[in-house]
Motif scaffolding. Structure first.
Motif, PDB file in Angstrom:
ATOM      1  N   VAL A  64       0.852  -1.196   0.000  1.00 35.17           N
ATOM      2  CA  VAL A  64       0.000   0.000   0.000  1.00 35.17           C
ATOM      3  C   VAL A  64       0.887   1.245   0.000  1.00 35.17           C
ATOM      4  O   VAL A  64       2.058   1.182   0.382  1.00 35.17           O
ATOM      5  CB  VAL A  64      -0.944   0.045   1.228  1.00 35.17           C
ATOM      6  CG1 VAL A  64      -1.960  -1.075   1.179  1.00 35.17           C
ATOM      7  CG2 VAL A  64      -0.166   0.000   2.529  1.00 35.17           C
ATOM      8  N   VAL A  66       1.121   4.996   1.576  1.00 36.21           N
ATOM      9  CA  VAL A  66       0.598   5.867   2.637  1.00 36.21           C
ATOM     10  C   VAL A  66       1.244   7.238   2.492  1.00 36.21           C
ATOM     11  O   VAL A  66       2.344   7.474   2.968  1.00 36.21           O
ATOM     12  CB  VAL A  66       0.902   5.281   4.040  1.00 36.21           C
ATOM     13  CG1 VAL A  66       0.311   6.173   5.128  1.00 36.21           C
ATOM     14  CG2 VAL A  66       0.376   3.861   4.169  1.00 36.21           C
ATOM     15  N   TRP A  73       0.745  -4.963   4.123  1.00 35.88           N
ATOM     16  CA  TRP A  73      -0.069  -5.746   5.042  1.00 35.88           C
ATOM     17  C   TRP A  73       0.321  -7.216   4.915  1.00 35.88           C
ATOM     18  O   TRP A  73       0.428  -7.743   3.811  1.00 35.88           O
ATOM     19  CB  TRP A  73      -1.547  -5.588   4.713  1.00 35.88           C
ATOM     20  CG  TRP A  73      -2.120  -4.279   5.144  1.00 35.88           C
ATOM     21  CD1 TRP A  73      -2.292  -3.151   4.389  1.00 35.88           C
ATOM     22  CD2 TRP A  73      -2.600  -3.964   6.456  1.00 35.88           C
ATOM     23  NE1 TRP A  73      -2.849  -2.147   5.145  1.00 35.88           N
ATOM     24  CE2 TRP A  73      -3.052  -2.614   6.416  1.00 35.88           C
ATOM     25  CE3 TRP A  73      -2.693  -4.665   7.652  1.00 35.88           C
ATOM     26  CZ2 TRP A  73      -3.587  -1.979   7.528  1.00 35.88           C
ATOM     27  CZ3 TRP A  73      -3.222  -4.040   8.765  1.00 35.88           C
ATOM     28  CH2 TRP A  73      -3.670  -2.703   8.695  1.00 35.88           C
ATOM     29  N   TYR A 143      -2.424   6.557   9.716  1.00 38.85           N
ATOM     30  CA  TYR A 143      -3.025   5.762   8.647  1.00 38.85           C
ATOM     31  C   TYR A 143      -3.976   4.714   9.230  1.00 38.85           C
ATOM     32  O   TYR A 143      -5.101   4.535   8.742  1.00 38.85           O
ATOM     33  CB  TYR A 143      -1.904   5.093   7.837  1.00 38.85           C
ATOM     34  CG  TYR A 143      -2.336   3.949   6.957  1.00 38.85           C
ATOM     35  CD1 TYR A 143      -3.104   4.148   5.814  1.00 38.85           C
ATOM     36  CD2 TYR A 143      -1.924   2.635   7.245  1.00 38.85           C
ATOM     37  CE1 TYR A 143      -3.481   3.089   4.996  1.00 38.85           C
ATOM     38  CE2 TYR A 143      -2.292   1.573   6.440  1.00 38.85           C
ATOM     39  CZ  TYR A 143      -3.069   1.803   5.314  1.00 38.85           C
ATOM     40  OH  TYR A 143      -3.432   0.749   4.504  1.00 38.85           O
ATOM     41  N   LEU A 144      -3.558   4.053  10.306  1.00 47.17           N
ATOM     42  CA  LEU A 144      -4.421   3.059  10.946  1.00 47.17           C
ATOM     43  C   LEU A 144      -5.656   3.717  11.558  1.00 47.17           C
ATOM     44  O   LEU A 144      -6.755   3.155  11.519  1.00 47.17           O
ATOM     45  CB  LEU A 144      -3.648   2.287  12.016  1.00 47.17           C
ATOM     46  CG  LEU A 144      -2.511   1.392  11.524  1.00 47.17           C
ATOM     47  CD1 LEU A 144      -1.862   0.667  12.702  1.00 47.17           C
ATOM     48  CD2 LEU A 144      -3.000   0.387  10.479  1.00 47.17           C
ATOM     49  N   LEU A 147      -8.124   4.403   8.889  1.00 46.43           N
ATOM     50  CA  LEU A 147      -8.789   3.170   8.459  1.00 46.43           C
ATOM     51  C   LEU A 147      -9.927   2.773   9.394  1.00 46.43           C
ATOM     52  O   LEU A 147     -10.739   1.912   9.052  1.00 46.43           O
ATOM     53  CB  LEU A 147      -7.779   2.018   8.387  1.00 46.43           C
ATOM     54  CG  LEU A 147      -6.801   2.007   7.223  1.00 46.43           C
ATOM     55  CD1 LEU A 147      -5.929   0.757   7.284  1.00 46.43           C
ATOM     56  CD2 LEU A 147      -7.506   2.081   5.874  1.00 46.43           C
ATOM     57  N   GLY A 148      -9.965   3.388  10.580  1.00 45.97           N
ATOM     58  CA  GLY A 148     -11.053   3.108  11.510  1.00 45.97           C
ATOM     59  C   GLY A 148     -10.656   2.346  12.749  1.00 45.97           C
ATOM     60  O   GLY A 148     -11.509   2.045  13.596  1.00 45.97           O
ATOM     61  N   TYR A 149      -9.393   2.023  12.872  1.00 45.19           N
ATOM     62  CA  TYR A 149      -8.925   1.394  14.117  1.00 45.19           C
ATOM     63  C   TYR A 149      -8.847   2.453  15.216  1.00 45.19           C
ATOM     64  O   TYR A 149      -8.470   3.598  14.964  1.00 45.19           O
ATOM     65  CB  TYR A 149      -7.544   0.770  13.935  1.00 45.19           C
ATOM     66  CG  TYR A 149      -7.531  -0.429  13.027  1.00 45.19           C
ATOM     67  CD1 TYR A 149      -7.976  -1.668  13.471  1.00 45.19           C
ATOM     68  CD2 TYR A 149      -7.072  -0.323  11.718  1.00 45.19           C
ATOM     69  CE1 TYR A 149      -7.960  -2.780  12.632  1.00 45.19           C
ATOM     70  CE2 TYR A 149      -7.055  -1.425  10.867  1.00 45.19           C
ATOM     71  CZ  TYR A 149      -7.496  -2.654  11.335  1.00 45.19           C
ATOM     72  OH  TYR A 149      -7.489  -3.746  10.501  1.00 45.19           O
TER      73      TYR A 149
END
Length: 310
Positions: A64, A66, A73, A143-144, A147-149
């Protein structure tokens, strides 16, 4: 009968010591192949070994981008846990290392935890000295979050200089009054660039991977002209109050043993739930090697992660 048992145990102990010595010699030879005074060739050699030892049909590896930084991943090819994620900071003295080299560890972690692992290629010294790597670690963290974490969904893991980075990331998050990760796992962490620990001398003759000349060069590449006691450079000097639960693994035969033991002592004093395992006869980031003790150590990391994710 008791005498017979003692004799058997002594033979087993001698055999284990002989095996450790043989492994140490092998690691020294392999490391001499990887290490190169030409830093670019050094980096290429590491990637070669990472690709060789980190490949597995059980793994799905996806690259990916960023914000201009490469990341990847690492996931198992089976139904697995999605709620929690591992943010992996690779080692290499802040001057070498990569996602590919780190596959010797990230694939083991993904397999043992059944969690997705995100690793990233931060900018390397001496081309990009401090604080470039630290800025990239924060970019990976953000970035995490995008992503919604949530912060509490993330376990930050790092080996060697990556252990330094994992700790420094928590120091930075604390400074910015942001939420901290659920936990930290540190493999042979390089916590003190002032090299104040006693084992920098007492383990100098037995460490098959690191020596003081190499550490001095890596320190100069990364932080020349900086205050080495800056907690973002040497997190051993940080205020570790309220740090998340931390698990540390270190080899008994490495010069950075003190970097780990001093950090653990400081964390315990600050009431941080910290645990330290010192592996007898082992070397710096022995978990990279494809042998039984390395896999058992990864399983111990997984046990710690499962405990804090209950």
């Amino acid at each position: 009968m008791a005498l017979f048992d003692k004799s058997i145990n002594a033979l087993k102990k001698n055999k284990e010591q002989e095996q450790n010595q043989s492994l140490m010699k092998l690691i020294k030879r392999v490391h001499s192949v990887v290490e190169n005074t030409d830093i670019e060739k050094h980096r290429q050699s590491q990637d070669y070994f990472g690709a060789l030892l980190g490949n597995s049909k059980e793994m799905d590896i996806t690259s990916v981008d960023v914000e201009g930084m490469h990341g990847e991943w690492v996931r198992v090819n089976r139904v697995h846990m999605k709620k929690y994620v591992i943010l992996y900071c690779h080692g290499g003295g802040y001057s070498t290392g990569s996602c590919v080299y780190a596959r010797t560890l990230t694939t083991k972690l993904a397999c043992s935890t059944s969690m997705d692992v995100f690793c990233f290629d931060y900018r390397l010294a001496p081309e990009y000295p401090y604080p470039a790597a630290m800025e990239d670690a924060m970019k990976a963290w953000n970035y995490l979050m995008v992503l919604g974490y949530g912060a509490r969904d993330v376990i930050v893991i790092g080996d060697s200089a990556g252990g330094n980075m994992a700790l420094s990331l928590v120091v930075k998050l604390k400074e910015e009054e942001r939420l901290l990760p659920r936990g930290l796992v540190l493999l042979s962490p390089w916590t003190d660039l002032t090299a104040s620990g006693k084992t920098h001398e007492t383990r100098a003759e037995v460490d098959p991977v690191l020596d003081e000349e190499y550490l001095r060069q890596m320190t100069e590449n990364y932080a020349a002209g900086q205050d080495y006691e800056n907690p973002l450079i040497s997190p051993l000097f940080a205020d570790v109050t309220d740090f998340p639960p931390t698990y540390i693994q270190v080899g008994d035969n490495e010069v950075l043993l003190s970097d780990a033991t001093m950090l653990h002592k400081k964390m315990i004093k600050a009431n941080v739930p910290a645990r330290l395992d010192v592996y007898k006869g082992m070397w710096h980031v022995f978990q990279m090697s494809p042998f039984k003790t390395a896999y058992e150590a990864m399983d111990k990391c997984a046990e710690f992660i499962f405990d804090i994710c209950r």
